[in-house]
Design a protein around this motif. Structure first.
Motif, PDB file in Angstrom:
ATOM      1  N   MET A 204       1.159  -0.874   0.130  1.00  0.00           N
ATOM      2  CA  MET A 204       0.066   0.037  -0.214  1.00  0.00           C
ATOM      3  C   MET A 204       0.913   1.225   0.043  1.00  0.00           C
ATOM      4  O   MET A 204       1.881   1.194   0.871  1.00  0.00           O
ATOM      5  N   GLN A 205       0.454   2.451  -0.626  1.00  0.00           N
ATOM      6  CA  GLN A 205       1.664   3.372  -1.269  1.00  0.00           C
ATOM      7  C   GLN A 205       0.861   4.729  -0.132  1.00  0.00           C
ATOM      8  O   GLN A 205      -0.602   5.084  -1.089  1.00  0.00           O
ATOM      9  N   VAL A 206       1.233   5.477   0.571  1.00  0.00           N
ATOM     10  CA  VAL A 206       0.375   6.662   0.996  1.00  0.00           C
ATOM     11  C   VAL A 206       1.014   7.707   0.580  1.00  0.00           C
ATOM     12  O   VAL A 206       2.038   8.280   0.726  1.00  0.00           O
ATOM     13  N   MET A 207       0.078   8.601   0.206  1.00  0.00           N
ATOM     14  CA  MET A 207       0.830  10.143  -0.510  1.00  0.00           C
ATOM     15  C   MET A 207      -0.332  10.820  -0.163  1.00  0.00           C
ATOM     16  O   MET A 207      -1.092  10.963   0.202  1.00  0.00           O
ATOM     17  N   PHE A 208       0.636  11.385   0.947  1.00  0.00           N
ATOM     18  CA  PHE A 208       1.123  13.136   1.273  1.00  0.00           C
ATOM     19  C   PHE A 208       0.380  14.455   0.933  1.00  0.00           C
ATOM     20  O   PHE A 208       1.586  14.103   0.418  1.00  0.00           O
ATOM     21  N   TYR A 209      -0.547  14.744   0.379  1.00  0.00           N
ATOM     22  CA  TYR A 209      -0.215  15.891  -0.159  1.00  0.00           C
ATOM     23  C   TYR A 209      -0.782  17.217   0.149  1.00  0.00           C
ATOM     24  O   TYR A 209      -2.047  17.455   1.139  1.00  0.00           O
ATOM     25  N   GLU A 210      -0.067  17.903   1.129  1.00  0.00           N
ATOM     26  CA  GLU A 210      -0.131  19.141   1.952  1.00  0.00           C
ATOM     27  C   GLU A 210      -0.953  20.388   1.115  1.00  0.00           C
ATOM     28  O   GLU A 210      -0.439  21.387   0.130  1.00  0.00           O
ATOM     29  N   LEU A 211      -2.037  20.536   0.866  1.00  0.00           N
ATOM     30  CA  LEU A 211      -3.275  21.705   0.047  1.00  0.00           C
ATOM     31  C   LEU A 211      -2.752  23.364   0.817  1.00  0.00           C
ATOM     32  O   LEU A 211      -2.595  23.579   1.853  1.00  0.00           O
ATOM     33  N   SER A 212      -1.318  23.994   0.618  1.00  0.00           N
ATOM     34  CA  SER A 212      -1.043  25.490   0.765  1.00  0.00           C
ATOM     35  C   SER A 212      -1.851  26.238  -0.072  1.00  0.00           C
ATOM     36  O   SER A 212      -1.867  27.104   0.537  1.00  0.00           O
ATOM     37  N   ARG A 213      -2.209  26.258  -0.792  1.00  0.00           N
ATOM     38  CA  ARG A 213      -2.417  26.789  -2.207  1.00  0.00           C
ATOM     39  C   ARG A 213      -3.737  26.856  -2.501  1.00  0.00           C
ATOM     40  O   ARG A 213      -4.320  27.453  -2.414  1.00  0.00           O
ATOM     41  N   ASP A 214      -3.716  25.209  -3.799  1.00  0.00           N
ATOM     42  CA  ASP A 214      -5.161  24.646  -3.725  1.00  0.00           C
ATOM     43  C   ASP A 214      -6.482  24.228  -2.898  1.00  0.00           C
ATOM     44  O   ASP A 214      -5.621  23.153  -2.011  1.00  0.00           O
TER      45      ASP A 214
END
Length: 147
Positions: free
Chosen positions: A1-11
């Motif tokens: 399993m792959q977990v991609m953390f995406y920090e939403l700072s702009r969009d």
């Protein structure tokens, strides 16, 4: 399993989900988008339908029927009735399905950053889990960490 953390700072999530979903659908994948916020799911659905002037990303909401036919299903629970192997957590509140998804995209913002850090730590050492952390930088996504 792959977990991609995406920090939403702009969009916001409703701007990012269509970008992720398009890539998955183009590879003949199916997506489950989870958010407990009805209004957020509505904004995401509208953004998916209006994603590109030359096309759209078909989607449906859990409970509307024909869930199994939807390439992109929006729901408040991580139950992939559409057969999705890809999960997008749009509201920053970590959740997992009964069966692990092939890849989870965990979107979080300032309000859910503390929880995201805890999830990163909780997943540390879990067998078979690979994590990546991405942040917006100069209008692009940049990988900041990997474990």
């Amino acid at each position: 399993m792959q977990v991609m953390f995406y920090e939403l700072s702009r969009d916001p999530a409703h701007a990012v989900v269509p970008l992720l979903a398009r890539r998955i659908v183009e590879m003949d994948g199916r997506v489950l988008v989870v958010s407990a916020d009805d209004q957020q799911r509505g904004r995401i659905s509208a953004a998916l339908w209006a994603h590109r002037p030359d096309g759209f990303l078909a989607n449906g909401q859990m409970g509307e029927g024909d869930e199994e036919r939807q390439p992109i299903l929006l729901s408040d629970i991580p139950d992939p009735l559409n057969g999705a192997r890809f999960l997008v957590i749009a509201d920053g509140v970590w959740c997992e399905g009964e069966e692990p998804f092939e890849r989870t995209f965990y979107l979080f913002d300032d309000e859910t950053r503390v929880q995201a850090r805890q999830v990163w730590r909780d997943l540390r050492g879990r067998e078979g889990v690979k994590k990546e952390y991405w942040a917006q930088e100069d209008g692009r996504w940049a990988k900041k960490a990997e474990e």
